[in-house]
Design a protein around this motif. Sequence first.
Motif, PDB file in Angstrom:
ATOM      1  N   SER A 152       0.827  -1.222   0.000  1.00  0.00           N
ATOM      2  CA  SER A 152       0.000   0.000   0.000  1.00  0.00           C
ATOM      3  C   SER A 152       0.851   1.259   0.000  1.00  0.00           C
ATOM      4  O   SER A 152       0.395   2.321   0.448  1.00  0.00           O
ATOM      5  N   GLY A 153       2.089   1.164  -0.482  1.00  0.00           N
ATOM      6  CA  GLY A 153       2.999   2.305  -0.501  1.00  0.00           C
ATOM      7  C   GLY A 153       2.511   3.421  -1.416  1.00  0.00           C
ATOM      8  O   GLY A 153       1.855   3.176  -2.426  1.00  0.00           O
ATOM      9  N   ARG A 154       2.856   4.642  -1.051  1.00  0.00           N
ATOM     10  CA  ARG A 154       2.469   5.823  -1.822  1.00  0.00           C
ATOM     11  C   ARG A 154       3.704   6.472  -2.425  1.00  0.00           C
ATOM     12  O   ARG A 154       4.786   6.457  -1.832  1.00  0.00           O
ATOM     13  N   GLY A 155       3.510   7.073  -3.592  1.00  0.00           N
ATOM     14  CA  GLY A 155       4.618   7.754  -4.244  1.00  0.00           C
ATOM     15  C   GLY A 155       4.191   8.338  -5.559  1.00  0.00           C
ATOM     16  O   GLY A 155       3.007   8.620  -5.782  1.00  0.00           O
ATOM     17  N   VAL A 156       5.174   8.522  -6.452  1.00  0.00           N
ATOM     18  CA  VAL A 156       4.900   9.085  -7.770  1.00  0.00           C
ATOM     19  C   VAL A 156       5.682   8.306  -8.816  1.00  0.00           C
ATOM     20  O   VAL A 156       6.739   7.729  -8.537  1.00  0.00           O
ATOM     21  N   LEU A 157       5.137   8.296 -10.034  1.00  0.00           N
ATOM     22  CA  LEU A 157       5.884   7.847 -11.197  1.00  0.00           C
ATOM     23  C   LEU A 157       6.330   9.095 -11.929  1.00  0.00           C
ATOM     24  O   LEU A 157       5.504   9.915 -12.347  1.00  0.00           O
ATOM     25  N   ALA A 158       7.639   9.271 -12.061  1.00  0.00           N
ATOM     26  CA  ALA A 158       8.197  10.438 -12.732  1.00  0.00           C
ATOM     27  C   ALA A 158       8.594  10.064 -14.152  1.00  0.00           C
ATOM     28  O   ALA A 158       9.188   9.008 -14.388  1.00  0.00           O
ATOM     29  N   SER A 159       8.276  10.920 -15.108  1.00  0.00           N
ATOM     30  CA  SER A 159       8.677  10.715 -16.493  1.00  0.00           C
ATOM     31  C   SER A 159       9.122  12.047 -17.079  1.00  0.00           C
ATOM     32  O   SER A 159       8.523  13.091 -16.802  1.00  0.00           O
ATOM     33  N   GLY A 160      10.184  11.995 -17.857  1.00  0.00           N
ATOM     34  CA  GLY A 160      10.696  13.229 -18.437  1.00  0.00           C
ATOM     35  C   GLY A 160      12.000  12.999 -19.156  1.00  0.00           C
ATOM     36  O   GLY A 160      12.311  11.878 -19.575  1.00  0.00           O
ATOM     37  N   LEU A 189       0.381   1.777  -4.269  1.00  0.00           N
ATOM     38  CA  LEU A 189       0.510   0.361  -4.573  1.00  0.00           C
ATOM     39  C   LEU A 189      -0.583  -0.432  -3.880  1.00  0.00           C
ATOM     40  O   LEU A 189      -1.215   0.028  -2.934  1.00  0.00           O
ATOM     41  N   GLY A 190      -0.790  -1.637  -4.374  1.00  0.00           N
ATOM     42  CA  GLY A 190      -1.758  -2.522  -3.761  1.00  0.00           C
ATOM     43  C   GLY A 190      -1.211  -3.140  -2.488  1.00  0.00           C
ATOM     44  O   GLY A 190      -0.061  -2.910  -2.102  1.00  0.00           O
ATOM     45  N   GLN A 192      -0.079  -5.936  -1.902  1.00  0.00           N
ATOM     46  CA  GLN A 192       1.105  -6.763  -2.121  1.00  0.00           C
ATOM     47  C   GLN A 192       2.266  -5.977  -2.719  1.00  0.00           C
ATOM     48  O   GLN A 192       3.276  -6.563  -3.111  1.00  0.00           O
ATOM     49  N   GLY A 193       2.140  -4.666  -2.798  1.00  0.00           N
ATOM     50  CA  GLY A 193       3.241  -3.865  -3.327  1.00  0.00           C
ATOM     51  C   GLY A 193       3.338  -3.868  -4.830  1.00  0.00           C
ATOM     52  O   GLY A 193       4.414  -3.637  -5.385  1.00  0.00           O
ATOM     53  N   PHE A 194       2.209  -4.119  -5.526  1.00  0.00           N
ATOM     54  CA  PHE A 194       2.201  -4.172  -6.991  1.00  0.00           C
ATOM     55  C   PHE A 194       1.214  -3.149  -7.540  1.00  0.00           C
ATOM     56  O   PHE A 194       0.168  -2.896  -6.947  1.00  0.00           O
ATOM     57  N   ARG A 195       1.543  -2.563  -8.698  1.00  0.00           N
ATOM     58  CA  ARG A 195       0.602  -1.684  -9.371  1.00  0.00           C
ATOM     59  C   ARG A 195       0.924  -1.635 -10.855  1.00  0.00           C
ATOM     60  O   ARG A 195       2.092  -1.519 -11.240  1.00  0.00           O
ATOM     61  N   GLU A 196      -0.118  -1.754 -11.668  1.00  0.00           N
ATOM     62  CA  GLU A 196       0.041  -1.500 -13.102  1.00  0.00           C
ATOM     63  C   GLU A 196      -0.272  -0.028 -13.345  1.00  0.00           C
ATOM     64  O   GLU A 196      -1.257   0.509 -12.816  1.00  0.00           O
ATOM     65  N   LEU A 197       0.580   0.628 -14.146  1.00  0.00           N
ATOM     66  CA  LEU A 197       0.518   2.074 -14.312  1.00  0.00           C
ATOM     67  C   LEU A 197       0.313   2.410 -15.784  1.00  0.00           C
ATOM     68  O   LEU A 197       1.261   2.386 -16.579  1.00  0.00           O
ATOM     69  N   PRO A 198      -0.921   2.710 -16.211  1.00  0.00           N
ATOM     70  CA  PRO A 198      -1.162   3.081 -17.606  1.00  0.00           C
ATOM     71  C   PRO A 198      -0.361   4.329 -17.987  1.00  0.00           C
ATOM     72  O   PRO A 198      -0.291   5.297 -17.231  1.00  0.00           O
ATOM     73  N   LEU A 199       0.245   4.291 -19.162  1.00  0.00           N
ATOM     74  CA  LEU A 199       1.043   5.417 -19.645  1.00  0.00           C
ATOM     75  C   LEU A 199       0.823   5.531 -21.152  1.00  0.00           C
ATOM     76  O   LEU A 199       1.688   5.141 -21.950  1.00  0.00           O
ATOM     77  N   PRO A 200      -0.338   6.048 -21.588  1.00  0.00           N
ATOM     78  CA  PRO A 200      -0.629   6.132 -23.022  1.00  0.00           C
ATOM     79  C   PRO A 200       0.414   6.985 -23.758  1.00  0.00           C
ATOM     80  O   PRO A 200       0.896   7.992 -23.241  1.00  0.00           O
ATOM     81  N   ILE A 201       0.767   6.558 -24.966  1.00  0.00           N
ATOM     82  CA  ILE A 201       1.737   7.274 -25.789  1.00  0.00           C
ATOM     83  C   ILE A 201       0.972   8.089 -26.832  1.00  0.00           C
ATOM     84  O   ILE A 201       0.278   7.521 -27.677  1.00  0.00           O
ATOM     85  N   PRO A 202       1.072   9.433 -26.820  1.00  0.00           N
ATOM     86  CA  PRO A 202       0.289  10.252 -27.762  1.00  0.00           C
ATOM     87  C   PRO A 202       0.663   9.988 -29.219  1.00  0.00           C
ATOM     88  O   PRO A 202       1.800   9.654 -29.542  1.00  0.00           O
TER      89      PRO A 202
END
Length: 237
Positions: A152-160, A189-190, A192-202
Amino acid sequence: VCGLEVDISGMLTVIARNGAVPPVKLYGPGTSVPHVAARIAPGGTKVLYSVALSEAASFTGPSGGGLLPGSRIGMGGQAVTPTFPVSPDAFDTTYSGIYDGYVAVLSLLPDGIRHLEGSGSSCAAGLTLGATRPAWPGRADFSLCLSGGPPSGRGVLASGAHSAVPVDVGGALSWVDPASGPALLPMQLGPQGFRELPLPIPVGLSGGELAVQAFLLPPPGCGQPLLSSHGLAIRLL
C-alpha cells in the motif's frame, strides 16, 4: 513448466518449454517458440511481458532458470541445432548447439526499452519497474508495472528527460532529470506492493527517448528518506 518463482509482491515468473505464453520478444533465427519466460501479474490475471528463445529446430530443455536483477532471467538447457545463437565471446563457439549445453541471459523488457541502474536505497532492492509492450505512438494500452514495493505504498511515477548521469534526489538516484520539469503521476501500490501504471503514448510522438522511474515513501524502519526503483529508458518507436 520448468521453473516458477514468486516475488514478494506476488508477481509470478514462469519458465516453460512450449509456446503457451505469447512472447513479447524473440531471440534466435527460427520461428517456433519452444522456450519462453514470462512475468505474470499477481493472481495470474495478465501476462505482463515475456521473452523466448526461438529456433526452427528443437531443444531438449530448458532444464531450469531464475530471475536476475534488472528485469532479466537466466535459462539453461541443451540445444540440438547448429544455428542456436551464441555470443561472440562464448567459451565454445565451434558447435553452437548440436546437443551442446547452453546458458542464456534474456531481457524481460520489450524492444526499445532498456534498464537503467541506480536504485538509491538498500531496503528497495526488490523494487522492479517493467513494461508491457513496445512504446508505439498512439498506443492507449501501453503501461508500466511496478512490483516489490512496500504494501500500500504511496509515491509518484516520474517521467521526463533522460539525465546523462543519475542525480541524487532525497537519497535516491534519479535518471529522470529533475531540472526538466518531469511529469509526476501520483500512485498507491496494492496490498502486495504491486501496481500496473497506464502510460498512453500520444499520436505523433516518436523518435525520442524519455526516462521513467518510481519514487516511494519508505516503510517504517527503512532508514532512507526516499525509495526509488531503477529507471527505464523508453524509446518512442
